[in-house]
Design a protein around this motif. Structure first.
Motif, PDB file in Angstrom:
ATOM      1  N   UNK A 163       0.939  -1.074   0.186  1.00  0.00           N
ATOM      2  CA  UNK A 163      -0.089  -0.172  -0.031  1.00  0.00           C
ATOM      3  C   UNK A 163       0.995   1.467   0.142  1.00  0.00           C
ATOM      4  N   UNK A 164       2.024   1.365   0.676  1.00  0.00           N
ATOM      5  CA  UNK A 164       2.838   2.441   0.876  1.00  0.00           C
ATOM      6  C   UNK A 164       3.518   2.708  -0.551  1.00  0.00           C
ATOM      7  N   UNK A 165       3.694   1.662  -1.399  1.00  0.00           N
ATOM      8  CA  UNK A 165       4.460   1.693  -2.703  1.00  0.00           C
ATOM      9  C   UNK A 165       3.317   2.518  -3.480  1.00  0.00           C
ATOM     10  N   UNK A 166       1.993   2.000  -3.345  1.00  0.00           N
ATOM     11  CA  UNK A 166       1.060   2.866  -4.281  1.00  0.00           C
ATOM     12  C   UNK A 166       0.990   4.167  -4.030  1.00  0.00           C
ATOM     13  N   UNK A 167       1.276   4.548  -2.767  1.00  0.00           N
ATOM     14  CA  UNK A 167       1.078   6.163  -2.399  1.00  0.00           C
ATOM     15  C   UNK A 167       2.602   6.697  -3.010  1.00  0.00           C
ATOM     16  N   UNK A 168       3.714   5.980  -2.947  1.00  0.00           N
ATOM     17  CA  UNK A 168       4.866   6.522  -3.642  1.00  0.00           C
ATOM     18  C   UNK A 168       4.600   6.872  -5.247  1.00  0.00           C
ATOM     19  N   UNK A 169       4.001   5.754  -5.750  1.00  0.00           N
ATOM     20  CA  UNK A 169       3.641   6.019  -6.993  1.00  0.00           C
ATOM     21  C   UNK A 169       2.744   7.122  -7.434  1.00  0.00           C
ATOM     22  N   UNK A 170       1.855   7.200  -6.693  1.00  0.00           N
ATOM     23  CA  UNK A 170       1.012   8.291  -6.670  1.00  0.00           C
ATOM     24  C   UNK A 170       1.528   9.886  -6.510  1.00  0.00           C
ATOM     25  N   UNK A 171       2.822   9.944  -5.898  1.00  0.00           N
ATOM     26  CA  UNK A 171       3.469  11.024  -5.859  1.00  0.00           C
ATOM     27  C   UNK A 171       3.559  11.608  -4.500  1.00  0.00           C
ATOM     28  N   UNK A 172       3.532  10.900  -3.460  1.00  0.00           N
ATOM     29  CA  UNK A 172       3.518  11.127  -1.842  1.00  0.00           C
ATOM     30  C   UNK A 172       4.751  11.712  -1.590  1.00  0.00           C
TER      31      UNK A 172
END
Length: 317
Positions: free
Chosen positions: A73-82
């Protein structure tokens, strides 16, 4: 009967709370955003060494999984530009109970786009320092610690040499032709106990077969290695860090490899996280690390058992 009472003293719980506050303050000064992601996941990790705890979805139609780590889930946030992020959360792993393990535990995990592995290790040292105070730091390669404590090169030693080394150090009553099993046994039973207990020891450049979700590289000797490290202090493994894999096709290959090993071991095949696969195309170059917060608390409290730093372990839940 007093089985309703906490196993941890309140002095330990206060020290744990202080440590939590210090970790959050450190990340705040460094501009790392604290995030929260769901504890319930549609897909768990596929690593054969980790078993997720399952539950029924709220609609009752499908299985869901208590997260073994917030990584996906954290990698999905990173991919979204966090940008840089961290999380302190509960994680769950089936069958893990012992002096340093509880099936429900607290994970500190963070990801840093733009940082090097060396800078990430410095940050891990800063976090461990919050628990134990000033400390010395040592860096080793996986090959070096094997040559030092086992007298062999882990990348070129034959299967028979690995077996012979393991039998010379411990009483073993099983056999397998899986090289990785012998390497991990030697690492956990021979090398880890031999590392300097008074220093924070980083071991890096693991065999590529142990890459998990780390990138790989080829060293000057032509050996493919995993760009990952583990950190040890006072006889405990504390952290596992990666130069994170960003290649979706390679991720699929590794998942299939995990599924093959699980099939060989008669283990359940978990579903693939399709959200993560879609996000991989946008995942920035980054490094990441997971730290067992309960173990950090054990160091801060000079505790010998995890039960001394958590209020209610499995048997009192």
């Amino acid at each position: 009967m007093s089985d309703w009472r906490p196993t941890a003293e309140f002095s330990a719980l206060r020290r744990r709370a202080q440590l939590l506050s210090s970790v959050r303050a450190l990340f705040a000064t460094r501009g790392v955003l604290e995030v929260e992601t769901p504890l319930l996941a549609s897909a768990p990790v596929t690593d054969p060494n980790i078993e997720a705890i399952t539950t029924v979805a709220p609609d009752g139609d499908a299985l869901m999984y208590l997260q073994t780590s917030p990584e996906f889930a954290m990698k999905r946030l990173l991919a979204a530009g966090s940008g840089p992020i961290y999380q302190i959360c509960k994680a769950f792993r089936r069958g893990e109970r012992g002096r340093r393990h509880n099936p429900e535990f607290t994970m500190l995990e963070w990801y840093r786009p733009g940082l090097s592995m060396a800078e990430l290790m410095d940050e891990v040292a800063a976090i461990v320092g919050l628990a134990v105070g000033p400390l010395s730091v040592k860096h080793h390669t996986y090959q070096h610690v094997f040559e030092l404590h086992c007298g062999l090169n882990p990348h070129s030693a034959s299967l028979d040499e690995l077996k012979a080394c393991a039998h010379s150090h411990m009483d073993i009553h099983f056999d397998t032709d899986d090289r990785d099993t012998w390497l991990q046994l030697l690492m956990s039973s021979v090398i880890e106990p031999a590392l300097d207990r008074e220093s924070l020891s980083f071991v890096c450049d693991f065999p590529s077969e142990q890459a998990a979700l780390a990138k790989t590289f080829v060293n000057p000797g032509g050996v493919e290695l995993a760009a990952r490290f583990e950190a040890f202090y006072a006889g405990m493994e504390l952290a596992n860090g990666y130069n994170e894999l960003t290649d979706a096709a390679e991720l699929v290959r590794r998942i299939r490899q995990d599924h093959s090993r699980r099939t060989d071991n008669d283990q359940v095949l978990p579903p693939i996280d399709r959200h993560l696969l879609k996000a991989m195309a946008s995942l920035p170059a980054c490094v990441g690390v997971a730290v067992g917060f309960d173990r950090l608390s054990m160091l801060a409290c000079k505790a010998e058992r995890i039960d001394e730093v958590i209020a209610f372990p499995l048997e009192r839940a």
